[in-house]
Design a protein around this motif. Structure first.
Motif, short mmCIF file in Angstrom:
data_model
loop_
_atom_site.label_atom_id
_atom_site.label_comp_id
_atom_site.label_asym_id
_atom_site.label_seq_id
_atom_site.Cartn_x
_atom_site.Cartn_y
_atom_site.Cartn_z
N SER A 139 45.34 59.63 64.76
CA SER A 139 46.44 60.11 63.89
C SER A 139 46.94 58.97 63.40
O SER A 139 47.36 58.70 62.31
CB SER A 139 47.29 61.14 64.08
OG SER A 139 47.86 60.97 65.38
N LEU B 162 43.92 45.66 56.97
CA LEU B 162 43.63 46.78 57.63
C LEU B 162 43.37 46.59 59.01
O LEU B 162 43.79 47.44 59.98
CB LEU B 162 42.13 47.39 57.16
CG LEU B 162 42.27 48.11 55.68
CD1 LEU B 162 40.77 48.41 55.21
CD2 LEU B 162 43.06 49.55 56.34
N ALA C 104 46.05 52.97 58.50
CA ALA C 104 44.82 52.90 57.30
C ALA C 104 45.57 53.04 55.92
O ALA C 104 45.48 52.26 54.92
CB ALA C 104 43.84 53.19 57.78
N ASN C 105 46.03 54.28 55.79
CA ASN C 105 46.46 54.89 54.51
C ASN C 105 47.39 54.24 54.02
O ASN C 105 47.77 53.80 52.88
CB ASN C 105 46.68 56.32 54.72
CG ASN C 105 45.61 57.31 54.88
OD1 ASN C 105 44.51 57.08 54.51
ND2 ASN C 105 45.96 58.69 55.58
N SER C 106 48.47 53.65 54.85
CA SER C 106 49.64 52.97 54.34
C SER C 106 49.05 51.57 53.63
O SER C 106 49.73 51.31 52.56
CB SER C 106 50.64 52.49 55.50
OG SER C 106 51.65 51.72 55.34
N ILE D 206 45.97 51.03 52.41
CA ILE D 206 45.52 51.47 51.32
C ILE D 206 46.11 51.73 50.01
O ILE D 206 46.19 51.27 48.80
CB ILE D 206 44.47 52.67 51.55
CG1 ILE D 206 43.36 52.06 52.29
CG2 ILE D 206 43.92 53.18 50.20
CD1 ILE D 206 42.54 53.45 53.06
N GLU D 207 47.27 52.57 50.24
CA GLU D 207 48.34 52.91 49.25
C GLU D 207 49.23 51.62 48.93
O GLU D 207 49.42 51.87 47.77
CB GLU D 207 49.20 54.07 49.80
CG GLU D 207 48.50 55.46 49.91
CD GLU D 207 49.32 56.26 50.70
OE1 GLU D 207 50.24 56.26 50.91
OE2 GLU D 207 48.59 57.30 51.15
N TYR E 61 45.65 43.58 50.59
CA TYR E 61 44.70 43.73 51.69
C TYR E 61 44.51 42.16 52.57
O TYR E 61 44.08 42.34 53.69
CB TYR E 61 43.33 43.99 51.23
CG TYR E 61 43.48 45.35 50.27
CD1 TYR E 61 43.82 46.46 50.71
CD2 TYR E 61 43.14 45.45 48.77
CE1 TYR E 61 44.30 47.65 50.14
CE2 TYR E 61 43.41 46.56 48.07
CZ TYR E 61 44.11 47.87 48.89
OH TYR E 61 43.79 48.66 48.06
N SER F 77 44.75 56.40 61.35
CA SER F 77 44.87 56.91 60.04
C SER F 77 45.96 56.73 59.30
O SER F 77 45.78 56.29 57.99
CB SER F 77 44.21 58.42 59.86
OG SER F 77 43.17 58.59 60.60
N LYS F 78 47.25 57.14 59.52
CA LYS F 78 48.31 57.00 58.89
C LYS F 78 48.41 55.25 58.83
O LYS F 78 49.01 54.91 57.62
CB LYS F 78 49.65 57.15 59.88
CG LYS F 78 51.02 56.98 59.02
CD LYS F 78 52.12 57.68 60.00
CE LYS F 78 53.43 57.40 59.65
NZ LYS F 78 54.37 57.96 60.37
#
Length: 368
Positions: free
Chosen positions: A17, A238, A23-25, A27-28, A32, A20-21
């Motif tokens: 979790s 990432l 990675a999403n940060s 991506i959003e 990169y 994932s949090k």
């Protein structure tokens, strides 16, 4: 195999979790490379290691190569200079030197420690020796006061290959902060592993870190101005975000490795198997748990029949590799014996106590 050598899915699954949090940060955020996540991790990792600077790069080999390239660009070293290096290291240690036109001077390890024999180093020092490359192999601290004294006496640069020893200590300091600079690998299987590739350099030398940053960014100090004939070596956003999450759990993961290792030392009892000398927990983070056995192949087959996956680190020493055919004349009997008899058994933070017991029982049951 019912007991994997290293179950990366389970290791990273502990922090799914959080990863994932993170990675999403990234991506959003839409940025990169060379952004906030990398800078945040660099700062956190420098603080953790105990250095002023951390430079994120593409992988551990690049980290080591860039250190020596920077010293050459700074005029501190030059092609043809000699570097003391343990003979039983992974090939990357040698590649970083020869890529820079430096001459590796191979020194035997102690069989009981598997690390460079510090009593043999001084006899290999010549007028061309400029550095000692200290490899904390298997996660064991290879640093000694004798090595520090030799560096002071002969004005040698001490570079640490800390690819396998994230979190290891010597006294109150961590490996990666003991010398002039250190290379770190974040290959997925490392104690601090990314979900891809990555590496870093740690140092307290401001000129060195500035030079490495420039060389790693095509040789550029500012956009489209190239001081050096550089390369492209960057830790992406990432991976930096993944590493920043896992850094928070590194010490607890290492503590579990140390607990398992202590169980091995306390309970493995087989005259056919030799364990390296036991170090205090602070001096070993057990990236690998190696053992020596003259019947290594039979032992590996025996463990496989019990569902236990093992690996060999490493089957062929650097001086016998085809790419270094000019070294084939060298006689390094201790190194050769280690490479012919080493076997690594599972050790990771997700092994259960039951797994450990099964491994110990299988080792103790081995016979010829």
């Amino acid at each position: 195999m019912s007991i994997k050598f290293l179950d990366l899915k389970a290791i990273n699954g502990q922090y799914a979790s959080e990863l994932s949090k993170a990675a999403n940060s990234v991506i959003e955020g839409g940025w990169y490379l060379l952004g906030k996540a990398t800078k945040t991790f660099e700062n956190h990792y420098a603080d953790y290691i105990g250095t002023d600077y951390c430079i994120g790069v593409a992988n551990g080999l690049d980290a080591l190569t860039l250190i020596y390239r920077a010293y050459i660009e700074m005029g501190v070293m030059e092609a043809g200079d000699e570097v003391i290096v343990p003979a039983n290291t992974f090939i990357a240690s040698m590649l970083a030197l020869t890529e820079n036109g430096l001459k590796p001077v191979l020194v035997e390890p102690r069989e009981e420690t598997l690390e460079i024999d510090d009593t043999m180093i001084e006899s290999h020092i010549t007028a061309r020796t400029k550095s000692i490359l200290l490899v904390h192999l298997y996660g064991r601290c290879a640093y000694t006061e004798r090595i520090a004294c030799l560096c002071r006496k002969y004005q040698l640069i001490l570079v640490e290959d800390n690819a396998q020893a994230h979190g290891c200590r010597y006294g109150h300091k961590r490996t990666g902060s003991l010398g002039d600079a250190a290379a770190h690998s974040f290959y997925p299987g490392k104690n601090l592993g990314a979900l891809g590739d990555g590496g870093a350099v740690t140092t307290c030398d401001s000129q060195l870190q500035e030079t490495i940053r420039s060389i790693a960014n095509y040789g550029s100090e500012r956009k489209y101005h190239f001081r050096f004939k550089g390369r492209n070596s960057r830790l992406d956003e990432l991976q930096a975000a993944m590493l920043d999450v896992k850094l928070q759990h590194l010490d607890s993961d290492n503590a579990r490795r140390q607990q398992i290792a202590n169980d091995y030392y306390d309970n493995i009892s087989n005259p056919l198997i030799t364990l390296p000398c036991r170090l205090p927990d602070d001096n070993n983070v057990y990236h690998i748990f190696p053992m020596l056995c003259r019947h290594r192949n039979q032992l590996q087959q025996h463990l496989g029949l019990h569902g236990i996956e093992t690996l060999i680190h490493y089957p062929i020493p650097p001086h016998q590799q085809p790419c270094y055919h000019k070294w084939h004349h060298l006689s390094l009997p201790i190194t050769e014996h280690i490479h012919q008899s080493e076997l690594s058994i599972p050790i990771s933070p997700v092994l259960s106590d039951g797994d450990v017991s099964l491994i110990v029982d299988a080792l103790n049951a081995f016979r010829i």
